[in-house]
Design a protein around this motif. Structure first.
Motif, PDB file in Angstrom:
ATOM      1  N   ILE A  82      -4.015   6.348   3.381  1.00  0.00           N
ATOM      2  CA  ILE A  82      -3.447   5.073   2.939  1.00  0.00           C
ATOM      3  C   ILE A  82      -4.258   4.613   1.745  1.00  0.00           C
ATOM      4  O   ILE A  82      -5.492   4.666   1.764  1.00  0.00           O
ATOM      5  CB  ILE A  82      -3.508   4.010   4.049  1.00  0.00           C
ATOM      6  N   ILE A  83      -3.571   4.152   0.699  1.00  0.00           N
ATOM      7  CA  ILE A  83      -4.257   3.581  -0.461  1.00  0.00           C
ATOM      8  C   ILE A  83      -3.897   2.097  -0.512  1.00  0.00           C
ATOM      9  O   ILE A  83      -2.756   1.723  -0.770  1.00  0.00           O
ATOM     10  CB  ILE A  83      -3.877   4.296  -1.764  1.00  0.00           C
ATOM     11  N   LEU A  84      -4.899   1.292  -0.230  1.00  0.00           N
ATOM     12  CA  LEU A  84      -4.735  -0.134   0.010  1.00  0.00           C
ATOM     13  C   LEU A  84      -5.208  -0.940  -1.197  1.00  0.00           C
ATOM     14  O   LEU A  84      -6.279  -0.670  -1.751  1.00  0.00           O
ATOM     15  CB  LEU A  84      -5.565  -0.511   1.242  1.00  0.00           C
ATOM     16  N   PRO A  85      -4.426  -1.934  -1.628  1.00  0.00           N
ATOM     17  CA  PRO A  85      -4.887  -2.787  -2.728  1.00  0.00           C
ATOM     18  C   PRO A  85      -6.173  -3.532  -2.377  1.00  0.00           C
ATOM     19  O   PRO A  85      -6.376  -3.943  -1.228  1.00  0.00           O
ATOM     20  CB  PRO A  85      -3.732  -3.785  -2.916  1.00  0.00           C
ATOM     21  N   LYS A  86      -7.007  -3.705  -3.378  1.00  0.00           N
ATOM     22  CA  LYS A  86      -8.263  -4.454  -3.222  1.00  0.00           C
ATOM     23  C   LYS A  86      -8.334  -5.507  -4.326  1.00  0.00           C
ATOM     24  O   LYS A  86      -8.169  -5.189  -5.503  1.00  0.00           O
ATOM     25  CB  LYS A  86      -9.461  -3.497  -3.326  1.00  0.00           C
ATOM     26  N   PHE A 129       0.845  -1.196   0.000  1.00  0.00           N
ATOM     27  CA  PHE A 129       0.000   0.000   0.000  1.00  0.00           C
ATOM     28  C   PHE A 129       0.879   1.244   0.000  1.00  0.00           C
ATOM     29  O   PHE A 129       2.068   1.189   0.288  1.00  0.00           O
ATOM     30  CB  PHE A 129      -0.954   0.011   1.202  1.00  0.00           C
ATOM     31  N   TYR A 130       0.258   2.383  -0.314  1.00  0.00           N
ATOM     32  CA  TYR A 130       0.970   3.671  -0.320  1.00  0.00           C
ATOM     33  C   TYR A 130       0.362   4.554   0.747  1.00  0.00           C
ATOM     34  O   TYR A 130      -0.865   4.613   0.896  1.00  0.00           O
ATOM     35  CB  TYR A 130       0.827   4.328  -1.688  1.00  0.00           C
ATOM     36  N   MET A 131       1.212   5.256   1.502  1.00  0.00           N
ATOM     37  CA  MET A 131       0.668   6.143   2.524  1.00  0.00           C
ATOM     38  C   MET A 131       1.347   7.498   2.567  1.00  0.00           C
ATOM     39  O   MET A 131       2.513   7.639   2.194  1.00  0.00           O
ATOM     40  CB  MET A 131       0.722   5.492   3.903  1.00  0.00           C
ATOM     41  N   GLY A 132       0.575   8.460   2.992  1.00  0.00           N
ATOM     42  CA  GLY A 132       1.065   9.799   3.254  1.00  0.00           C
ATOM     43  C   GLY A 132       0.726  10.182   4.681  1.00  0.00           C
ATOM     44  O   GLY A 132       0.443   9.328   5.523  1.00  0.00           O
ATOM     45  N   LYS A 133       0.734  11.455   4.958  1.00  0.00           N
ATOM     46  CA  LYS A 133       0.505  11.931   6.322  1.00  0.00           C
ATOM     47  C   LYS A 133      -0.874  11.545   6.849  1.00  0.00           C
ATOM     48  O   LYS A 133      -1.020  11.165   8.014  1.00  0.00           O
ATOM     49  CB  LYS A 133       0.666  13.459   6.369  1.00  0.00           C
ATOM     50  N   ASP A 134      -1.879  11.640   5.983  1.00  0.00           N
ATOM     51  CA  ASP A 134      -3.250  11.412   6.460  1.00  0.00           C
ATOM     52  C   ASP A 134      -4.043  10.461   5.567  1.00  0.00           C
ATOM     53  O   ASP A 134      -5.266  10.463   5.589  1.00  0.00           O
ATOM     54  CB  ASP A 134      -3.993  12.749   6.587  1.00  0.00           C
ATOM     55  N   TYR A 140      -8.299   4.179   1.880  1.00  0.00           N
ATOM     56  CA  TYR A 140      -9.042   3.935   0.647  1.00  0.00           C
ATOM     57  C   TYR A 140      -8.654   2.556   0.117  1.00  0.00           C
ATOM     58  O   TYR A 140      -7.471   2.268  -0.075  1.00  0.00           O
ATOM     59  CB  TYR A 140      -8.687   4.969  -0.423  1.00  0.00           C
ATOM     60  N   SER A 141      -9.631   1.704  -0.116  1.00  0.00           N
ATOM     61  CA  SER A 141      -9.369   0.419  -0.778  1.00  0.00           C
ATOM     62  C   SER A 141      -9.661   0.588  -2.259  1.00  0.00           C
ATOM     63  O   SER A 141     -10.795   0.907  -2.639  1.00  0.00           O
ATOM     64  CB  SER A 141     -10.258  -0.684  -0.202  1.00  0.00           C
ATOM     65  N   ILE A 142      -8.648   0.394  -3.091  1.00  0.00           N
ATOM     66  CA  ILE A 142      -8.796   0.611  -4.533  1.00  0.00           C
ATOM     67  C   ILE A 142      -8.416  -0.658  -5.285  1.00  0.00           C
ATOM     68  O   ILE A 142      -7.361  -1.245  -5.040  1.00  0.00           O
ATOM     69  CB  ILE A 142      -7.930   1.799  -4.993  1.00  0.00           C
ATOM     70  N   GLU A 143      -9.291  -1.072  -6.186  1.00  0.00           N
ATOM     71  CA  GLU A 143      -9.022  -2.284  -6.972  1.00  0.00           C
ATOM     72  C   GLU A 143      -7.735  -2.112  -7.765  1.00  0.00           C
ATOM     73  O   GLU A 143      -7.520  -1.089  -8.416  1.00  0.00           O
ATOM     74  CB  GLU A 143     -10.193  -2.573  -7.910  1.00  0.00           C
ATOM     75  N   SER A 144      -6.886  -3.147  -7.699  1.00  0.00           N
ATOM     76  CA  SER A 144      -5.575  -3.039  -8.357  1.00  0.00           C
ATOM     77  C   SER A 144      -5.158  -4.353  -9.015  1.00  0.00           C
ATOM     78  O   SER A 144      -3.975  -4.598  -9.224  1.00  0.00           O
ATOM     79  CB  SER A 144      -4.516  -2.603  -7.336  1.00  0.00           C
ATOM     80  N   ARG A 145      -6.124  -5.187  -9.354  1.00  0.00           N
ATOM     81  CA  ARG A 145      -5.829  -6.484  -9.981  1.00  0.00           C
ATOM     82  C   ARG A 145      -5.040  -6.307 -11.280  1.00  0.00           C
ATOM     83  O   ARG A 145      -4.117  -7.071 -11.570  1.00  0.00           O
ATOM     84  CB  ARG A 145      -7.138  -7.222 -10.259  1.00  0.00           C
ATOM     85  N   ASN A 146      -5.394  -5.292 -12.073  1.00  0.00           N
ATOM     86  CA  ASN A 146      -4.731  -5.112 -13.368  1.00  0.00           C
ATOM     87  C   ASN A 146      -3.317  -4.558 -13.236  1.00  0.00           C
ATOM     88  O   ASN A 146      -2.522  -4.653 -14.179  1.00  0.00           O
ATOM     89  CB  ASN A 146      -5.574  -4.210 -14.270  1.00  0.00           C
ATOM     90  N   ILE A 147      -3.004  -3.989 -12.066  1.00  0.00           N
ATOM     91  CA  ILE A 147      -1.617  -3.622 -11.762  1.00  0.00           C
ATOM     92  C   ILE A 147      -0.870  -4.868 -11.301  1.00  0.00           C
ATOM     93  O   ILE A 147       0.255  -5.131 -11.729  1.00  0.00           O
ATOM     94  CB  ILE A 147      -1.562  -2.514 -10.694  1.00  0.00           C
ATOM     95  N   LEU A 148      -1.533  -5.663 -10.471  1.00  0.00           N
ATOM     96  CA  LEU A 148      -0.930  -6.884  -9.946  1.00  0.00           C
ATOM     97  C   LEU A 148      -0.494  -7.845 -11.051  1.00  0.00           C
ATOM     98  O   LEU A 148       0.593  -8.432 -10.969  1.00  0.00           O
ATOM     99  CB  LEU A 148      -1.928  -7.587  -9.010  1.00  0.00           C
ATOM    100  N   VAL A 149      -1.309  -8.024 -12.084  1.00  0.00           N
ATOM    101  CA  VAL A 149      -0.966  -9.007 -13.125  1.00  0.00           C
ATOM    102  C   VAL A 149       0.308  -8.620 -13.877  1.00  0.00           C
ATOM    103  O   VAL A 149       0.938  -9.467 -14.511  1.00  0.00           O
ATOM    104  CB  VAL A 149      -2.120  -9.218 -14.134  1.00  0.00           C
ATOM    105  N   ASN A 158       2.200  -3.562  -7.442  1.00  0.00           N
ATOM    106  CA  ASN A 158       0.933  -3.052  -6.933  1.00  0.00           C
ATOM    107  C   ASN A 158       1.040  -1.569  -6.614  1.00  0.00           C
ATOM    108  O   ASN A 158       1.921  -0.886  -7.140  1.00  0.00           O
ATOM    109  CB  ASN A 158       0.439  -3.875  -5.743  1.00  0.00           C
ATOM    110  N   ILE A 159       0.176  -1.072  -5.733  1.00  0.00           N
ATOM    111  CA  ILE A 159       0.020   0.375  -5.554  1.00  0.00           C
ATOM    112  C   ILE A 159       1.304   1.038  -5.063  1.00  0.00           C
ATOM    113  O   ILE A 159       1.678   2.117  -5.543  1.00  0.00           O
ATOM    114  CB  ILE A 159      -1.172   0.664  -4.614  1.00  0.00           C
ATOM    115  N   HIS A 160       2.000   0.416  -4.127  1.00  0.00           N
ATOM    116  CA  HIS A 160       3.251   1.002  -3.656  1.00  0.00           C
ATOM    117  C   HIS A 160       4.286   1.053  -4.772  1.00  0.00           C
ATOM    118  O   HIS A 160       5.069   1.996  -4.875  1.00  0.00           O
ATOM    119  CB  HIS A 160       3.804   0.203  -2.475  1.00  0.00           C
TER     120      HIS A 160
END
Length: 358
Positions: A309-313, A302-307, A337-346, A350-352
């Motif tokens: 987190i963007i979490l893979p879904k 996942f990716y995070m900032g100060k306030d 935030y949970s954001i779909e990331s299957r097409n990045i995973l393949v 992922n998000i990070h």
């Protein structure tokens, strides 16, 4: 020796305020489904979400063929530069801080292993990208091109402790001319660290030689989130329990005991479908992606900032487990935030992996 450590610069914790985030748009037909078209909506969602919190520098290759006009939004700027692939975590820069000043380190990049086990055969534009970005951002760089290092292979607690995997940093395709001790000392000098924590492995079948950012990350100065498998017969479970044992017997650079939180990976593990494999063109210079290949899915990526987190879904039951774990840990101080990331995973990450904080 002039080094960031001597100059007082250090690699800061990701979960602090950023000057912005760098994202490179996908286009490779031998890595991304339909030349990045399938993954672009996920990139857009991530860009849009980050832009609600900080500026996003979107870098667009001249080789991007799809329409990107939907990215003309507040807090987003689009810049054209050449690069070989869109994993900003690995082929851009590592940003360091001293008080309120920022500098960067431009390490060498060889597509995760060069001629030994690199993922594509030409990485020249990737290796030049850091220099071009430093000019674009007007940020001074320390040049360290003879040392191969990707941002996904390191994490820090922000207080001079670094976390990495032996599988990656000791791989033959990176800095095989150096010993483990020499690599560790170099990391300390170039990232302003005092201690390096090593675990043997990352996520099974992670094509980056098992980057740490898919396996474990700091949630705060002395808490590490570690991915594991629910299946006690899975090799991932064995690797994760070994890492847990090592980390729980370690301390940070400041002498604090390390707490380890476990987060489950999807069970059963995710695999490449026939449709996904067919949407990626085979190329003799790039890694083959075949039906049934085990995907290195992990919520640690996942990716995070100060306030935020963007979490893979992944649309599996473990999505909610990961969300609840992080929500409970941060107790509302970071919006998740949970954001779909299957097409990045393949495509291997992922998000990070597609983001880099300034």
């Amino acid at each position: 020796m002039i080094s960031p450590k001597n100059d007082g610069y250090t690699f800061p914790f990701e979960g602090l305020a950023h000057e912005g985030t760098i994202i490179l748009l996908p286009y490779r037909e031998d890595t991304w489904e339909d030349g990045g078209l399938k993954a672009f909506p996920e990139f857009k969602s991530i860009i849009e979400t980050i832009s609600m919190h900080e500026h996003v520098y979107v870098i667009k290759s001249p080789k991007v063929k799809y329409d990107t006009s939907c990215l003309n939004m507040k807090n987003v700027s689009i810049h054209e530069l050449d690069y070989d692939d869109s994993w900003a975590r690995d082929n851009t820069l590592i940003f360091l801080k001293k008080d309120n000043k920022i500098k960067a380190v431009d390490f060498g990049f060889n597509a995760w292993g060069g001629k030994v086990d690199g993922l594509y055969s030409n990485w020249e534009d990737d290796n030049k990208l850091g220099s071009n970005l430093s000019k674009l951002l007007n940020i001074e760089c320390y040049l360290d091109k003879d040392f191969i290092l990707e941002g996904g292979s390191i994490h820090t607690n922000g207080n001079k402790t670094l976390l990495t995997t032996e599988a990656c940093l000791l791989s033959k395709g990176r800095n095989s001319n150096l010993s483990k001790e020499e690599i560790e000392n170099h990391l300390k000098e170039m990232l302003g660290m005092d201690k390096v924590l090593w675990i043997p492995h990352g996520i099974y079948n992670d094509e980056t030689n098992e980057h740490i950012d898919n396996m474990a990350c700091f949630l705060d100065e002395n808490t590490i989130l570690l991915a594991t498998s629910k299946d006690t017969n899975d090799i991932q479970y064995k690797w994760s329990m070994e890492a847990k044992r090592i980390l729980e017997n370690e301390t940070t650079a400041s002498g604090k005991k390390i707490n380890v939180l476990l987060v489950n990976t999807p069970n059963p593990y995710l695999a490449l479908t026939n449709e996904e494999a067919n949407a990626i063109k085979l190329d003799s210079g790039a890694k083959e992606r075949l039906k049934g290949d085990r995907l290195a899915a992990s919520y640690v990526n996942f990716y995070m900032g100060k306030d935020f987190i963007i979490l893979p879904k992944f649309n599996v039951k473990e999505d909610l487990e990961a969300y609840n774990l992080l929500n409970e840990f941060y107790k509302g101080t970071k919006k998740i935030y949970s954001i779909e990331s299957r097409n990045i995973l393949v495509s291997g990450g992922n998000i990070h992996c597609i983001t880099m904080q300034i």
